[in-house]
Design a protein around this motif. Structure first.
Motif, PDB file in Angstrom:
ATOM      1  N   HIS A 155       0.774  -1.195  -0.119  1.00  0.00           N
ATOM      2  CA  HIS A 155      -0.099  -0.070   0.049  1.00  0.00           C
ATOM      3  C   HIS A 155       0.892   1.337   0.029  1.00  0.00           C
ATOM      4  O   HIS A 155       0.351   2.455  -0.260  1.00  0.00           O
ATOM      5  CB  HIS A 155      -0.933  -0.123   1.182  1.00  0.00           C
ATOM      6  N   SER A 213      -7.786  -3.859   1.303  1.00  0.00           N
ATOM      7  CA  SER A 213      -8.207  -2.397   2.176  1.00  0.00           C
ATOM      8  C   SER A 213      -9.421  -2.414   2.123  1.00  0.00           C
ATOM      9  O   SER A 213      -9.987  -1.433   2.801  1.00  0.00           O
ATOM     10  CB  SER A 213      -7.432  -1.524   1.489  1.00  0.00           C
ATOM     11  N   ALA A 260      -6.812   2.449  -4.440  1.00  0.00           N
ATOM     12  CA  ALA A 260      -5.920   1.757  -4.957  1.00  0.00           C
ATOM     13  C   ALA A 260      -5.891   2.026  -6.340  1.00  0.00           C
ATOM     14  O   ALA A 260      -4.657   1.765  -7.026  1.00  0.00           O
ATOM     15  CB  ALA A 260      -6.170   0.223  -4.761  1.00  0.00           C
ATOM     16  N   ARG A 320      -4.435  -5.071  -3.911  1.00  0.00           N
ATOM     17  CA  ARG A 320      -4.440  -4.357  -2.698  1.00  0.00           C
ATOM     18  C   ARG A 320      -6.041  -4.239  -2.114  1.00  0.00           C
ATOM     19  O   ARG A 320      -6.178  -4.362  -0.912  1.00  0.00           O
ATOM     20  CB  ARG A 320      -4.014  -2.878  -3.149  1.00  0.00           C
TER      21      ARG A 320
END
Length: 325
Positions: A30, A135, A141, A252
Motif C-alpha cells: 500500500h 483494504s 488503490a 490491494r
C-alpha cells in the motif's frame, strides 16, 4: 477477538492473528514509493496509514508484538478502520490452501514443476508472515495504479505526492508530519488540467482517473463481486483500466492472491529467471505460474521479496517529466 475500545478521540483495538504475521511485508504494497503522504513507517516500528473510509477520513497506526496486533485510529473513519483491520492484515487469506497446493506440486511427476514448487515453498518459508490483505478501498488503490501505468515508479510516485499534498487533507490525529488523506472522488474530478501537468501526469492518465472518480461508488462495489474474474470484468469495463491496472487494484483492495500483474515491464524476466534460470515474456510468465493458479500473485510477490534478479543488461527505462512539455 478483543473488541475496539474508545479512548477520547482515539479508538483502539487489539487483535490476535491465527498465524504468524509480518506487518511490514503485509502492508508495504500500500506504500507508493518513498515519501508517500498516505503511508509511513516510524523508527519505533509502527506503520501509519491514512484512508478515506465510507465514514470519512481516518488515520491508522499499527504495531505488533507477542503475537498480538495493537491498532489505534483517529478521525471520522476510525471505527471503520478498526473494524476492517483483520481484513487489511489478511485474516481471510487462504494460507492453508497455498501450503496444501505447494505440498501437492512438490510431489508432481513433472520434475520441472516439482523443482519450481520446492523453490517457491522455500521462499514461502522465509516470508512466513506475508499475508495478502484487502483494504476494501478500490478508488484509493486505482488512482495511484493509473499514475503508474507505463511509467517508471519514481515518476508516478512524484505525481502521487504532488496531488495528495495539494488536494488531500491533513491526516487526523497525531500522525507523522506530512501525512495526508487521499482526496474524495469529487475533488479528483475537479483537478484542473494545469495541476495534472504540474504533477507530471499526461492527459490520458488524468482522464482515466477523472472518469474513474465519476464511477467511484460502483468501483467500491467490486469488492463484493462473486469471483476474481467478475471483479476483473467490472474494473476493466472502465476506459483506461486494462489487465495490469485491474490486477494492481485487486491485489490491494480485494486481497486477490491470484491477480498477477501482466504487462509489467520487469516482472516476466524476474519470474522466468527465478523459476527456470531464463528470462521470459508475459505469456511465458503465465505459463510458469499456471500450476500455482489461485495463488499466482502470491508466488510473484514471494519471488519479488526473494531478491532473485536476472543479470542487468541494457539501459534502464528512463523517467519522463511531462512538466517540461
Amino acid at each position: 477477538m478483543i473488541p475496539a475500545a474508545s479512548t477520547g478521540r482515539r479508538s483502539e483495538r487489539r487483535w490476535r492473528p491465527s498465524a504468524q504475521l509480518d506487518l511490514a511485508l503485509t502492508l508495504s504494497p500500500h506504500r507508493r514509493g518513498g515519501g508517500d503522504p498516505a503511508w509511513r513507517r516510524t523508527p519505533d516500528g509502527a506503520i501509519w496509514r491514512t484512508s478515506r473510509t465510507p465514514e470519512g477520513p481516518g488515520t491508522l497506526r499499527v504495531t505488533a508484538g507477542h503475537g498480538e496486533v495493537h491498532a489505534q485510529a483517529w478521525g471520522p473513519g476510525a471505527g471503520w478502520l478498526l473494524e476492517t483491520l483483520p481484513s487489511l492484515l489478511g485474516a481471510d487469506d487462504d494460507i492453508a490452501g497455498f501450503a496444501a497446493m505447494l505440498a501437492r506440486l512438490t510431489r508432481s511427476d513433472d520434475p520441472r514443476q516439482a523443482r519450481a514448487a520446492a523453490f517457491v515453498a522455500g521462499l514461502a518459508g522465509r516470508a512466513a508472515g506475508l499475508r495478502i490483505g484487502r483494504s476494501l478501498r478500490v478508488f484509493e488503490a486505482l488512482a495511484p495504479a493509473v499514475l503508474e501505468q507505463k511509467v517508471v515508479g519514481r515518476e508516478a510516485w512524484r505525481a502521487w505526492r504532488f496531488l495528495l499534498r495539494r488536494y488531500g487533507e491533513p491526516a487526523p490525529g497525531p500522525a507523522p508530519e506530512g501525512m495526508y488523506v487521499v482526496p474524495p472522488p469529487e475533488v479528483w474530478r475537479a483537478v484542473p488540467s494545469w495541476d495534472w501537468h504540474r504533477a507530471g501526469a499526461e492527459a490520458v492518465r488524468a482522464r482515466t482517473i477523472v472518469n474513474a472518480a465519476r464511477h467511484a461508488e460502483k468501483l467500491e462495489g467490486t469488492t463484493t463481486a462473486a469471483s476474481s474474474e467478475e471483479a476483473d470484468r467490472l474494473l476493466r469495463a472502465l476506459p483506461g483500466i486494462g489487465v495490469w491496472t485491474s490486477a494492481e487494484v485487486r491485489q490491494r483492495a480485494h486481497g486477490d492472491p491470484d491477480a498477477p500483474s501482466v504487462g509489467d515491464f520487469h516482472l516476466p524476466a524476474i519470474v522466468g529467471y527465478a523459476l527456470t534460470g531464463q528470462k521470459t515474456d508475459d505469456d511465458g510468465m503465465l505459463g510458469l505460474l499456471e500450476p500455482f493458479r489461485g495463488h499466482r500473485h502470491r508466488v510473484v510477490r514471494l519471488i519479488e521479496l526473494s531478491g532473485v534478479r536476472p543479470p542487468a543488461r541494457g539501459p534502464r527505462m528512463a523517467a519522463r517529466d511531462y512538466r517540461a512539455f
